[in-house]
Design a protein around this motif. Sequence first.
Motif, PDB file in Angstrom:
ATOM      1  N   HIS A 157    -103.869 -78.022  72.118  1.00 20.24           N
ATOM      2  CA  HIS A 157    -102.805 -78.344  71.941  1.00 20.24           C
ATOM      3  C   HIS A 157    -101.517 -77.698  72.403  1.00 20.24           C
ATOM      4  CE1 HIS A 157    -104.144 -80.597  68.102  1.00 20.24           C
ATOM      5  NE2 HIS A 157    -104.720 -81.108  69.132  1.00 20.24           N
ATOM      6  N   CYS A 158    -101.499 -76.087  72.370  1.00 18.61           N
ATOM      7  CA  CYS A 158    -100.492 -75.366  72.769  1.00 18.61           C
ATOM      8  C   CYS A 158    -100.518 -74.868  74.254  1.00 18.61           C
ATOM      9  CB  CYS A 158    -100.279 -74.219  71.823  1.00 18.61           C
ATOM     10  SG  CYS A 158     -99.884 -74.842  70.040  1.00 18.61           S
ATOM     11  N   ASP A 159    -101.608 -74.723  74.710  1.00 15.71           N
ATOM     12  CA  ASP A 159    -101.454 -74.109  76.068  1.00 15.71           C
ATOM     13  C   ASP A 159    -100.716 -75.259  77.072  1.00 15.71           C
ATOM     14  OD1 ASP A 159    -102.806 -71.952  75.226  1.00 15.71           O
ATOM     15  OD2 ASP A 159    -104.866 -72.302  76.460  1.00 15.71           O
ATOM     16  N   PRO A 160    -100.094 -74.728  78.094  1.00 13.70           N
ATOM     17  CA  PRO A 160     -99.538 -75.255  79.012  1.00 13.70           C
ATOM     18  C   PRO A 160    -100.564 -76.401  79.700  1.00 13.70           C
ATOM     19  CG  PRO A 160     -99.161 -72.995  79.580  1.00 13.70           C
ATOM     20  CD  PRO A 160     -99.963 -73.233  78.397  1.00 13.70           C
ATOM     21  N   LYS A 161     -99.849 -77.716  80.116  1.00 14.86           N
ATOM     22  CA  LYS A 161    -100.643 -78.665  80.747  1.00 14.86           C
ATOM     23  C   LYS A 161    -101.431 -78.004  82.120  1.00 14.86           C
ATOM     24  CE  LYS A 161     -98.666 -82.628  78.982  1.00 14.86           C
ATOM     25  NZ  LYS A 161     -98.502 -83.915  79.034  1.00 14.86           N
ATOM     26  N   SER A 162    -100.963 -77.004  82.511  1.00 10.93           N
ATOM     27  CA  SER A 162    -101.457 -76.472  84.025  1.00 10.93           C
ATOM     28  C   SER A 162    -102.504 -75.903  83.489  1.00 10.93           C
ATOM     29  CB  SER A 162    -100.475 -75.362  84.742  1.00 10.93           C
ATOM     30  OG  SER A 162    -100.070 -74.466  83.758  1.00 10.93           O
ATOM     31  N   GLN A 163    -102.859 -75.335  82.079  1.00  2.00           N
ATOM     32  CA  GLN A 163    -104.101 -74.663  81.759  1.00  2.00           C
ATOM     33  C   GLN A 163    -104.890 -75.596  80.969  1.00  2.00           C
ATOM     34  OE1 GLN A 163    -102.485 -70.926  79.772  1.00  2.00           O
ATOM     35  NE2 GLN A 163    -101.318 -70.537  81.726  1.00  2.00           N
ATOM     36  N   GLY A 164    -104.856 -76.763  80.911  1.00  2.00           N
ATOM     37  CA  GLY A 164    -105.557 -77.772  80.236  1.00  2.00           C
ATOM     38  C   GLY A 164    -104.980 -78.148  78.749  1.00  2.00           C
TER      39      GLY A 164
END
Length: 158
Positions: free
Chosen positions: A31-38
Amino acid sequence: RIMGKMKYLVIHCTATPEGREVSAADIRHWHCDPKSQGGQGWKQVGYTDLIHLDGSVERLVDNNEDANVDPWEITNGAAGYNSVSRHIVYAGGVSKADGKPKDTRTLEQKRALVAYVRRFHERFPQVRIVGHCELNPKKACPSFDVQAWLRSIGIRQT
């Protein structure tokens, strides 16, 4: 932001395969990690509480247990409903065999969910208990019929 009166308790599944445990760290990553990190890049996770395979309930977001949804209590469980909802999730919801939605709740998860929902309903009888799919028909989540289940455990909602 001002707090909203809680209107919904929304039940979710993690949409993970049957028998696979899910950790708070998993959910924070998704939920919280950046989209670039999945991740989704959200400021907050989607759920207040997580029900593990063994039936233990883990608090993911602090909550003062009153009938309002304060700004720090808002989770990102269902677009358009978060400021008036509390969201809970059980680990599972997907068949290992074919990846389709399936009620994978363990006996311990079922017991924990009954206890959680009954306690919640006693304290907040005015709050409507729903499955995520009732707020977003595009979702299969939580992979079981919440209204039929509520009736089966003796909870009647108006």
